[in-house]
Write an enzyme that holds these catalytic residues in place. Sequence first.
Site, short mmCIF file in Angstrom:
data_model
loop_
_atom_site.label_atom_id
_atom_site.label_comp_id
_atom_site.label_asym_id
_atom_site.label_seq_id
_atom_site.Cartn_x
_atom_site.Cartn_y
_atom_site.Cartn_z
N LEU A 141 0.82 -1.22 0.00
CA LEU A 141 0.00 0.00 0.00
C LEU A 141 0.86 1.27 0.00
O LEU A 141 0.33 2.38 -0.10
CB LEU A 141 -0.89 0.02 1.25
CG LEU A 141 -1.98 -1.06 1.35
CD1 LEU A 141 -2.67 -0.98 2.71
CD2 LEU A 141 -3.00 -0.87 0.24
N LYS A 185 14.80 -6.07 5.49
CA LYS A 185 15.15 -5.05 6.49
C LYS A 185 16.54 -5.25 7.09
O LYS A 185 17.20 -4.29 7.47
CB LYS A 185 14.08 -5.01 7.59
CG LYS A 185 12.74 -4.48 7.09
CD LYS A 185 11.73 -4.35 8.21
CE LYS A 185 10.37 -3.98 7.66
NZ LYS A 185 9.37 -3.79 8.73
N ALA A 219 10.20 -8.04 14.83
CA ALA A 219 9.14 -7.04 14.99
C ALA A 219 9.19 -6.45 16.41
O ALA A 219 9.04 -5.24 16.59
CB ALA A 219 7.78 -7.67 14.73
N ASN A 259 7.38 -14.94 25.11
CA ASN A 259 7.64 -15.62 23.84
C ASN A 259 7.53 -17.13 23.99
O ASN A 259 7.77 -17.68 25.06
CB ASN A 259 9.05 -15.26 23.34
CG ASN A 259 9.24 -15.62 21.89
OD1 ASN A 259 8.34 -15.38 21.07
ND2 ASN A 259 10.38 -16.19 21.54
P1 ATR Z 1 9.42 -11.06 12.83
O1 ATR Z 1 10.54 -10.39 12.14
O2 ATR Z 1 8.07 -10.95 12.13
O3 ATR Z 1 9.33 -10.73 14.28
P2 ATR Z 1 10.70 -13.53 13.54
O4 ATR Z 1 11.92 -12.78 13.90
O5 ATR Z 1 10.81 -14.79 12.77
O6 ATR Z 1 9.72 -12.64 12.67
O7 ATR Z 1 9.87 -13.79 14.87
C1 ATR Z 1 8.63 -14.42 14.88
C2 ATR Z 1 8.06 -14.41 16.30
O8 ATR Z 1 6.76 -14.97 16.29
C3 ATR Z 1 8.88 -15.22 17.28
O9 ATR Z 1 8.81 -14.60 18.54
C4 ATR Z 1 8.13 -16.56 17.27
O10 ATR Z 1 8.31 -17.32 18.45
P3 ATR Z 1 9.62 -18.26 18.62
O11 ATR Z 1 10.75 -17.33 18.97
O12 ATR Z 1 9.29 -19.20 19.73
O13 ATR Z 1 9.82 -18.94 17.30
C5 ATR Z 1 6.72 -16.06 17.20
N1 ATR Z 1 5.76 -17.06 16.67
C6 ATR Z 1 5.62 -17.48 15.40
N2 ATR Z 1 4.61 -18.37 15.29
C7 ATR Z 1 4.10 -18.51 16.54
C8 ATR Z 1 3.03 -19.29 17.08
N3 ATR Z 1 2.28 -20.10 16.33
N4 ATR Z 1 2.77 -19.17 18.41
C9 ATR Z 1 3.53 -18.36 19.18
N5 ATR Z 1 4.54 -17.61 18.73
C10 ATR Z 1 4.82 -17.68 17.43
#
Ligand code: ATR
EC number: 1.1.1.25
Length: 267
Positions: free
Chosen positions: A15, A65, A130, A150
């Site tokens: 967007l 990023k 994020a 987490n």
């Molecule tokens: P981003 O850059 O979007 O933050 P990332 O660095 O891969 O992506 O982080 C993803 C986050 O979402 C992590 O905190 C992950 O938890 P883990 O550290 O245990 O992997 C969390 N996450 C992803 N899927 C999840 C789920 N189904 N339930 C709970 N946490 C989830």
Amino acid sequence: MCKFAVFGNPIKHSLSPNIHTQFAQQTRLEISYDKILAPVDDFSSSAQAFINQGANGFNITVPFKLDAFKFASELTLNAQTAGAVNTIKIKQDKIIGENTDGIGLINDLTRNLGIELKDKIVLILGAGGATQGILLPLLEQRPNRIMIANRTPSKAIKLAKDFAKFGKTCGFGLDKIKHDSVDIIINATSASLDGKIPDIASGIANNAICYDLMYGKQTPFMDWATTNHGSIISDGLGMLVEQAAAAFEFWTGATPNTKQVLSNLRR
Ligand code: ATR
């Protein structure tokens, strides 16, 4: 004419061109703003080619990023602490990396939703990129504390430790969240992308403001918050517009009217 773009892969549904074109109309600046699909393994050649064409700046979205962070020749404090760059400004021969994601979140919460963060107890779900991107701007608002929960507890503990010099932070696993003490819950996990929500107890949402960083649709987290009596429930569309506004201001010095753009997008 100022030359801007957004880099990503995929990029078709971005967007950003729409948002920045509206900002330019509001502020009477002449800009071009393109979408550039960079190859996943070669962001820097695409970025350099755009700079060689006379670019004034560009935005960077998933999955570049971190590449942009490495590509920049200078970093703002926000970008340094975030460990990621979503905005680059070209100034003479400098490539200045900034991260406006956290500022975007703060401005959406405070300006668009009327939520003050001072003295509030904030719970962030997730400890990935994020979360890292929003921690410094959140702590600068002087909340009572920020709790990072987490799925993998060690990552939350590490992040809390890394940011402790900027304010009160603590980190733990999703099963250790206390029910009665949360004012604002921010979902910064990528679980919504798989149609899931983090595995947390239902009582936590009670009267808390629930905010999903993922925008554009009713997410599983927003459904969960509605079912479990969250007070204000919001997606990240306001954050998207506000982070874009902060980037636009970083490039041009002009401040756009984000409320107008947000209501156009919601329509
Ligand atoms: P981003 O850059 O979007 O933050 P990332 O660095 O891969 O992506 O982080 C993803 C986050 O979402 C992590 O905190 C992950 O938890 P883990 O550290 O245990 O992997 C969390 N996450 C992803 N899927 C999840 C789920 N189904 N339930 C709970 N946490 C989830």
